[in-house]
Design a protein around this motif. Sequence first.
Motif, PDB file in Angstrom:
ATOM      1  N   LEU A  97       1.112 -22.218 -38.875  1.00 40.87           N
ATOM      2  CA  LEU A  97       2.286 -21.693 -38.108  1.00 40.87           C
ATOM      3  C   LEU A  97       2.789 -20.417 -38.971  1.00 40.87           C
ATOM      4  O   LEU A  97       3.289 -19.437 -38.211  1.00 40.87           O
ATOM      5  CB  LEU A  97       3.540 -22.543 -38.200  1.00 40.87           C
ATOM      6  N   LEU A  98       2.267 -19.888 -40.211  1.00 43.31           N
ATOM      7  CA  LEU A  98       2.747 -18.887 -40.593  1.00 43.31           C
ATOM      8  C   LEU A  98       1.944 -17.488 -39.965  1.00 43.31           C
ATOM      9  O   LEU A  98       2.577 -16.577 -39.803  1.00 43.31           O
ATOM     10  CB  LEU A  98       2.172 -18.757 -42.079  1.00 43.31           C
ATOM     11  N   PRO A  99       0.806 -17.789 -39.667  1.00 43.00           N
ATOM     12  CA  PRO A  99       0.086 -16.829 -38.919  1.00 43.00           C
ATOM     13  C   PRO A  99       0.835 -16.473 -37.560  1.00 43.00           C
ATOM     14  O   PRO A  99       0.827 -15.173 -37.007  1.00 43.00           O
ATOM     15  CB  PRO A  99      -1.283 -17.134 -38.595  1.00 43.00           C
ATOM     16  N   VAL A 100       1.157 -17.266 -36.962  1.00 44.32           N
ATOM     17  CA  VAL A 100       2.304 -17.279 -35.764  1.00 44.32           C
ATOM     18  C   VAL A 100       3.464 -16.465 -35.943  1.00 44.32           C
ATOM     19  O   VAL A 100       3.820 -15.593 -35.209  1.00 44.32           O
ATOM     20  CB  VAL A 100       2.559 -18.559 -35.020  1.00 44.32           C
ATOM     21  N   THR A 154      11.900 -12.847 -28.602  1.00 46.04           N
ATOM     22  CA  THR A 154      12.308 -13.858 -27.949  1.00 46.04           C
ATOM     23  C   THR A 154      11.742 -13.821 -26.510  1.00 46.04           C
ATOM     24  O   THR A 154      11.939 -14.831 -25.639  1.00 46.04           O
ATOM     25  CB  THR A 154      13.823 -13.760 -27.460  1.00 46.04           C
ATOM     26  N   ALA A 155      10.841 -13.008 -26.061  1.00 51.01           N
ATOM     27  CA  ALA A 155      10.231 -12.974 -24.765  1.00 51.01           C
ATOM     28  C   ALA A 155       9.350 -13.935 -24.688  1.00 51.01           C
ATOM     29  O   ALA A 155       8.409 -14.325 -25.678  1.00 51.01           O
ATOM     30  CB  ALA A 155       9.495 -11.536 -24.559  1.00 51.01           C
ATOM     31  N   PHE A 156       9.184 -14.664 -23.239  1.00 49.29           N
ATOM     32  CA  PHE A 156       8.242 -15.901 -23.104  1.00 49.29           C
ATOM     33  C   PHE A 156       7.392 -15.401 -22.175  1.00 49.29           C
ATOM     34  O   PHE A 156       6.099 -15.848 -22.240  1.00 49.29           O
ATOM     35  CB  PHE A 156       8.970 -17.170 -22.933  1.00 49.29           C
ATOM     36  N   LEU A 180       5.133 -21.198 -28.833  1.00 50.84           N
ATOM     37  CA  LEU A 180       5.218 -22.034 -29.674  1.00 50.84           C
ATOM     38  C   LEU A 180       6.487 -22.836 -29.291  1.00 50.84           C
ATOM     39  O   LEU A 180       6.388 -24.344 -29.465  1.00 50.84           O
ATOM     40  CB  LEU A 180       5.033 -21.997 -31.103  1.00 50.84           C
ATOM     41  N   LEU A 181       7.783 -22.392 -29.213  1.00 52.55           N
ATOM     42  CA  LEU A 181       8.790 -23.074 -28.736  1.00 52.55           C
ATOM     43  C   LEU A 181       8.750 -23.779 -27.611  1.00 52.55           C
ATOM     44  O   LEU A 181       9.432 -24.938 -27.459  1.00 52.55           O
ATOM     45  CB  LEU A 181      10.160 -21.970 -29.097  1.00 52.55           C
ATOM     46  N   TYR A 182       8.177 -23.123 -26.584  1.00 49.72           N
ATOM     47  CA  TYR A 182       8.287 -23.750 -25.302  1.00 49.72           C
ATOM     48  C   TYR A 182       7.313 -24.924 -25.447  1.00 49.72           C
ATOM     49  O   TYR A 182       7.532 -25.871 -24.787  1.00 49.72           O
ATOM     50  CB  TYR A 182       7.583 -22.556 -24.271  1.00 49.72           C
ATOM     51  N   PRO A 185      13.372 -31.466 -33.149  1.00 48.70           N
ATOM     52  CA  PRO A 185      13.753 -30.819 -34.447  1.00 48.70           C
ATOM     53  C   PRO A 185      12.897 -29.532 -34.736  1.00 48.70           C
ATOM     54  O   PRO A 185      13.246 -28.521 -35.584  1.00 48.70           O
ATOM     55  CB  PRO A 185      13.611 -31.950 -35.443  1.00 48.70           C
ATOM     56  N   SER A 186      11.609 -29.890 -34.496  1.00 51.11           N
ATOM     57  CA  SER A 186      10.698 -28.352 -34.875  1.00 51.11           C
ATOM     58  C   SER A 186      11.041 -27.423 -33.925  1.00 51.11           C
ATOM     59  O   SER A 186      10.963 -26.424 -34.266  1.00 51.11           O
ATOM     60  CB  SER A 186       9.305 -29.099 -34.425  1.00 51.11           C
ATOM     61  N   ALA A 187      11.609 -27.662 -32.638  1.00 50.82           N
ATOM     62  CA  ALA A 187      11.849 -26.524 -31.842  1.00 50.82           C
ATOM     63  C   ALA A 187      13.073 -25.866 -32.461  1.00 50.82           C
ATOM     64  O   ALA A 187      13.067 -24.556 -32.247  1.00 50.82           O
ATOM     65  CB  ALA A 187      12.079 -27.043 -30.269  1.00 50.82           C
ATOM     66  N   SER A 188      14.047 -26.410 -32.989  1.00 47.13           N
ATOM     67  CA  SER A 188      15.215 -26.054 -33.602  1.00 47.13           C
ATOM     68  C   SER A 188      14.874 -25.042 -34.840  1.00 47.13           C
ATOM     69  O   SER A 188      15.476 -23.947 -34.878  1.00 47.13           O
ATOM     70  CB  SER A 188      16.130 -27.080 -33.836  1.00 47.13           C
TER      71      SER A 188
END
Length: 293
Positions: free
Chosen positions: A74-77, A231-233, A250-252, A262-265
């Motif tokens: 996730l760090l590269p993201v 924040t653009a999706f 990734l949030l989507y 919880p991960s999404a938050s």
Amino acid sequence: MELSRPSPTAEAARVASRRRLLPRPPVTVLLVPGLALMLFAFCYPVVATLAWPPDGDPATVARETGSLLTDPYLLPVIARTVRVAVLTTALCLLMGFPVAYLISRAPGPWPGRLLALAIFPLLLNTVVRTYGWIVVLGGNGLISKVSEAVGLGRVQLLYTETAIVLGLVQLFLPLMILSAYSSLSQQDHRLEEAARGLGASPGRAFRDVVFPLALPGALVGCTLVFAGAVTAFTTPQLLGGPRERLLSTLLYSRVNVSLDWPSASAIALVMTALVLVVGALSGRLGKIGSTTS
């Protein structure tokens, strides 16, 4: 015998004294409706979703945030998201500020017309504009055909980080133009003329006079573009594909595919922190610029 009428001055004085006797509500009372609406319609849902999501609690969110910041996948993201946002902001500033400068210096009715043309893309749907880039950047798109015609072979820019940056620049460039124009249009053009009259070159007059005075508007535009890029999706999803993931995509995926709230938050908290840090930095730079100018 006619009765004497009071003079207009005396009547105005009586009306003013009567108004002074009436109690006036404090200014804070007038702010209560708007603050209440913002608190219950915006702040509370956002805080509740970030800190206490469904199927989770603050401790779980904190644990997921810590794992997000240490996960080698996730760090590269996160790094890609910051890199795309910074590149988008820099390109919007480099292209939007000169356009805003030319619009603010246009004679007669031209500033309004040119500004309308600059913000016209905001009237188009984001999906429509993004699909336009798919046609241009695809394997059978315009760029690929031109590259193949000149002997460079087929070029595939779609589903790359470059495609995401191009789409986001087109998406947020009008915001930068509007923000910069709001500062440039309030400047006294005679200041630049005076600098040139004192021997400054056009470039130095722009660097030492025009840009410092327009810095607040440019910083506001940079903050808006950075926040929008983070924040653009739709644009990253369509132009980046599954390989070039950003925090928004990734949030989507965590919300709609894996249902991991919880991960999404935690991802949303990281995105919010990035925007707040850039906003604070922009405000700090604005204060420094105002003191130096």
